[in-house]
Design an enzyme around this catalytic site. Structure first.
Site, PDB file in Angstrom:
ATOM      1  N   THR A 284      12.142  -6.496 -11.048  1.00 59.94           N
ATOM      2  CA  THR A 284      11.889  -8.059 -11.006  1.00 59.94           C
ATOM      3  C   THR A 284      10.686  -8.250 -10.148  1.00 59.94           C
ATOM      4  O   THR A 284      10.624  -7.835  -9.105  1.00 59.94           O
ATOM      5  CB  THR A 284      12.828  -9.058 -10.987  1.00 59.94           C
ATOM      6  OG1 THR A 284      14.023  -8.681 -11.730  1.00 59.94           O
ATOM      7  CG2 THR A 284      12.380 -10.419 -11.085  1.00 59.94           C
TER       8      THR A 284
ATOM      9  N   CYS B 228       2.356   1.842  11.615  1.00 56.19           N
ATOM     10  CA  CYS B 228       3.984   2.424  11.297  1.00 56.19           C
ATOM     11  C   CYS B 228       4.520   3.236  12.728  1.00 56.19           C
ATOM     12  O   CYS B 228       5.439   3.470  12.624  1.00 56.19           O
ATOM     13  CB  CYS B 228       3.772   3.154  10.130  1.00 56.19           C
ATOM     14  SG  CYS B 228       3.256   2.256   8.799  1.00 56.19           S
TER      15      CYS B 228
ATOM     16  N   ASN C 175      -7.507   4.109   8.693  1.00 55.81           N
ATOM     17  CA  ASN C 175      -6.857   2.638   9.433  1.00 55.81           C
ATOM     18  C   ASN C 175      -7.067   2.845  10.865  1.00 55.81           C
ATOM     19  O   ASN C 175      -6.806   1.693  11.441  1.00 55.81           O
ATOM     20  CB  ASN C 175      -5.556   2.594   8.923  1.00 55.81           C
ATOM     21  CG  ASN C 175      -4.710   3.850   8.935  1.00 55.81           C
ATOM     22  OD1 ASN C 175      -4.915   4.945   8.260  1.00 55.81           O
ATOM     23  ND2 ASN C 175      -3.607   3.752   9.921  1.00 55.81           N
TER      24      ASN C 175
ATOM     25  N   SER D 257      -3.520  -3.631  -0.720  1.00 59.18           N
ATOM     26  CA  SER D 257      -2.363  -4.083  -0.296  1.00 59.18           C
ATOM     27  C   SER D 257      -2.721  -5.424   0.203  1.00 59.18           C
ATOM     28  O   SER D 257      -4.049  -5.825   0.732  1.00 59.18           O
ATOM     29  CB  SER D 257      -1.711  -3.518   1.009  1.00 59.18           C
ATOM     30  OG  SER D 257      -0.771  -4.044   1.504  1.00 59.18           O
TER      31      SER D 257
ATOM     32  N   GLN E 225      -7.815  -0.276   3.589  1.00 59.66           N
ATOM     33  CA  GLN E 225      -8.261  -0.934   4.901  1.00 59.66           C
ATOM     34  C   GLN E 225      -9.887  -1.275   4.470  1.00 59.66           C
ATOM     35  O   GLN E 225     -10.605  -2.007   5.000  1.00 59.66           O
ATOM     36  CB  GLN E 225      -8.531   0.128   5.948  1.00 59.66           C
ATOM     37  CG  GLN E 225      -7.055   0.281   6.667  1.00 59.66           C
ATOM     38  CD  GLN E 225      -6.710  -0.797   7.479  1.00 59.66           C
ATOM     39  OE1 GLN E 225      -7.389  -1.800   7.606  1.00 59.66           O
ATOM     40  NE2 GLN E 225      -5.288  -0.925   7.685  1.00 59.66           N
TER      41      GLN E 225
ATOM     42  N   GLY F  32       0.699  -1.329  -0.153  1.00 63.38           N
ATOM     43  CA  GLY F  32       0.010   0.096  -0.010  1.00 63.38           C
ATOM     44  C   GLY F  32       1.082   1.144   0.043  1.00 63.38           C
ATOM     45  O   GLY F  32       0.451   2.318  -0.620  1.00 63.38           O
ATOM     46  N   THR F  33       1.803   1.166   0.800  1.00 64.07           N
ATOM     47  CA  THR F  33       2.739   2.602   0.612  1.00 64.07           C
ATOM     48  C   THR F  33       3.255   2.921  -0.627  1.00 64.07           C
ATOM     49  O   THR F  33       3.045   4.038  -0.975  1.00 64.07           O
ATOM     50  CB  THR F  33       4.009   2.147   1.698  1.00 64.07           C
ATOM     51  OG1 THR F  33       3.580   1.629   3.053  1.00 64.07           O
ATOM     52  CG2 THR F  33       4.809   3.244   1.834  1.00 64.07           C
TER      53      THR F  33
HETATM   54  C1  LIG Z   1      -4.820   2.913   4.973  1.00 63.58           C
HETATM   55  C2  LIG Z   1      -3.214   2.433   4.857  1.00 63.58           C
HETATM   56  N1  LIG Z   1      -2.949   2.812   3.628  1.00 63.58           N
HETATM   57  C3  LIG Z   1      -1.483   2.278   3.395  1.00 63.58           C
HETATM   58  C4  LIG Z   1      -0.800   1.252   4.467  1.00 63.58           C
HETATM   59  C5  LIG Z   1       0.375   0.864   3.832  1.00 63.58           C
HETATM   60  O1  LIG Z   1       0.232  -0.371   3.289  1.00 63.58           O
HETATM   61  P1  LIG Z   1       1.448  -1.403   3.449  1.00 63.58           P
HETATM   62  O2  LIG Z   1       1.845  -2.004   4.758  1.00 63.58           O
HETATM   63  O3  LIG Z   1       1.251  -2.574   2.516  1.00 63.58           O
HETATM   64  O4  LIG Z   1       2.753  -0.604   2.911  1.00 63.58           O
HETATM   65  C6  LIG Z   1      -1.527   0.905   5.480  1.00 63.58           C
HETATM   66  C7  LIG Z   1      -1.070  -0.127   6.343  1.00 63.58           C
HETATM   67  O5  LIG Z   1      -1.265   0.092   7.547  1.00 63.58           O
HETATM   68  C8  LIG Z   1      -2.930   1.469   5.662  1.00 63.58           C
HETATM   69  O6  LIG Z   1      -3.689   1.029   6.659  1.00 63.58           O
END
Ligand SMILES: Cc1ncc(COP(=O)(O)O)c(C=O)c1O
Length: 382
Positions: free
Chosen positions: A237, A325, A151, A199, A179, A71-72
């Site tokens: 890759t 995080c 989240n 994600s 989420q 997701g990031t």
């Molecule tokens: C709303 C939201 N966006 C992005 C992310 C980041 O996803 P990833 O852990 O796959 O990088 C998270 C993870 O906590 C999330 O809750």
């Protein structure tokens, strides 16, 4: 004492079918999908089959899916990729003050590169107001990014209404659906989004893999350089085994979405009614907002987050205070601060999130443990 895991919004256990789908890939499909020989073609084939499953799970087609490391990266790519591709048309971006840091920090980076960013506030319901978005839109706004479900609080944002509003504005619309994926119905056309992040590890898939949906015609510049993978949009890759696991997790999520949503809602309801029965004092953060089935954020007056986390953990109730995080350091939550200002809720709230492997019994037991701890911590404070 077997710990009860109520932190599915941070990450979720892998589904056994996902693991079973990945094992043969790790054992024998080691080709590089970019290689033209038979080993490469075999890997390419399974990457493409998984891509179709991921695409189908959000109502997209396979060419619109870019695999990312999660997701990031998908959020970073959406913001930075579109901003850089559209900087000639304008340098204004709108997002919200309650986004995940993957979006917020990408927006901060773009500010350092000369873009102007408007961060929409939320009120105590935890949701943005369409009128605020409408007022913030400018002729030079090139991108709007609003998450689908927060989240930390589980509060839903009015994505479809924003999509409708933006039909008459040239700004592209990105939503972080990390989420929402797996429990909410997601159809990119119905929602009216141009870009959407998901994600795998939040839907019982592997970590380190996700995707960005990009509508046809949306300009996006790569943020990594070196190879021509993912139609020249994401160099590197492919993570073949994880992609196959992601495909399986997406397929399961699609098949079981309604069932899962109902099950998680029941778990949440059980948890809350058990807390109510115990007689302890608590508030649901964003109570007036529309909340996801899987997440509830609760404030316990007269406590503080550090001792709550420590006591819950020692008693086998696994939770976190907010975004994974920032979970290690208990910084006050930027989401709760936006909702409540300097209120005590910012320092006495815990996120409980439900999912695969939880049962009504285990969740009720967790609520009883939580209630006993709250009673002990607040004794003599009433
Ligand atoms: C709303 C939201 N966006 C992005 C992310 C980041 O996803 P990833 O852990 O796959 O990088 C998270 C993870 O906590 C999330 O809750």
């Amino acid at each position: 004492m077997k710990p009860i895991y109520l932190d599915h919004a941070a990450t979720s256990p892998m589904h056994p079918d996902v693991i079973q789908a990945m094992i043969p890939v790790m054992e024998s499909t080691f080709g590089n999908p970019s290689s033209v020989h038979a080993f490469g073609r075999e890997a390419r084939h399974i990457v493409d089959v998984a891509r179709e499953k991921v695409a189908a799970s959000i109502g997209a087609n396979d060419k619109q899916i870019i695999y990312t490391s999660g997701g990031t990266e998908a959020d970073n790519m959406a913001l930075i990729g579109v901003a850089n591709a559209r900087s000639e048309q304008g340098k204004h971006i709108i997002t919200t003050a309650i986004e995940h840091h993957a979006t917020l920090h990408a927006a901060n980076y773009l500010e350092s590169q000369g873009f102007e960013v408007t961060y929409l506030p939320v009120d105590e319901s935890g949701a943005i107001k369409l009128a605020d978005l409408q007022a913030a839109l400018r002729p030079d706004t090139v991108l709007v990014s609003v998450m689908m479900i927060n989240n930390e609080t589980g509060i839903m944002q009015p994505i479809q209404a924003i999509g409708d509003l933006l039909q008459t504005h040239p700004a592209y619309f990105h939503t972080d659906a990390v989420q929402a994926y797996g429990t909410e119905e997601i159809d990119v056309d119905t929602l009216g989004v141009d870009l959407l992040s998901v994600s795998a590890h939040k839907i019982n898939g592997p970590k380190g893999i996700g995707a960005l949906y990009v509508r046809d015609g949306v300009p996006i510049k790569p943020i990594t350089f070196g190879g021509e993978q993912e139609r020249k949009r994401r160099a590197g890759t492919e993570n073949v085994a994880s992609i196959v696991g992601f495909g399986k997790a997406a397929e399961l999520a699609m098949q079981k979405r309604t069932e899962r949503k109902a099950a998680y809602q029941l778990l949440q309801d059980t948890f809350i009614s058990e807390l109510k029965l115990s007689g302890i004092d608590f508030f649901i953060n964003g109570e007036s907002g529309q909340r996801s089935a899987g997440i509830v954020n609760i404030s316990f007056p007269g406590t503080n987050v550090e001792s709550l986390l420590m006591n819950f953990d020692l008693s086998g109730v696994t939770v976190s205070s907010g975004s994974a995080c920032t979970a290690g350091s208990v910084d006050p939550s930027h989401v709760l601060k936006t909702m409540y200002g300097e209120d005590d809720r910012v320092t006495n709230s815990i996120r409980f999130s439900f999912g695969y492997g939880n049962t009504a019994e285990s969740v009720a037991e967790a609520a009883q443990t939580v209630a006993a701890i709250i009673k002990r911590l607040t004794k003599g404070k009433e």
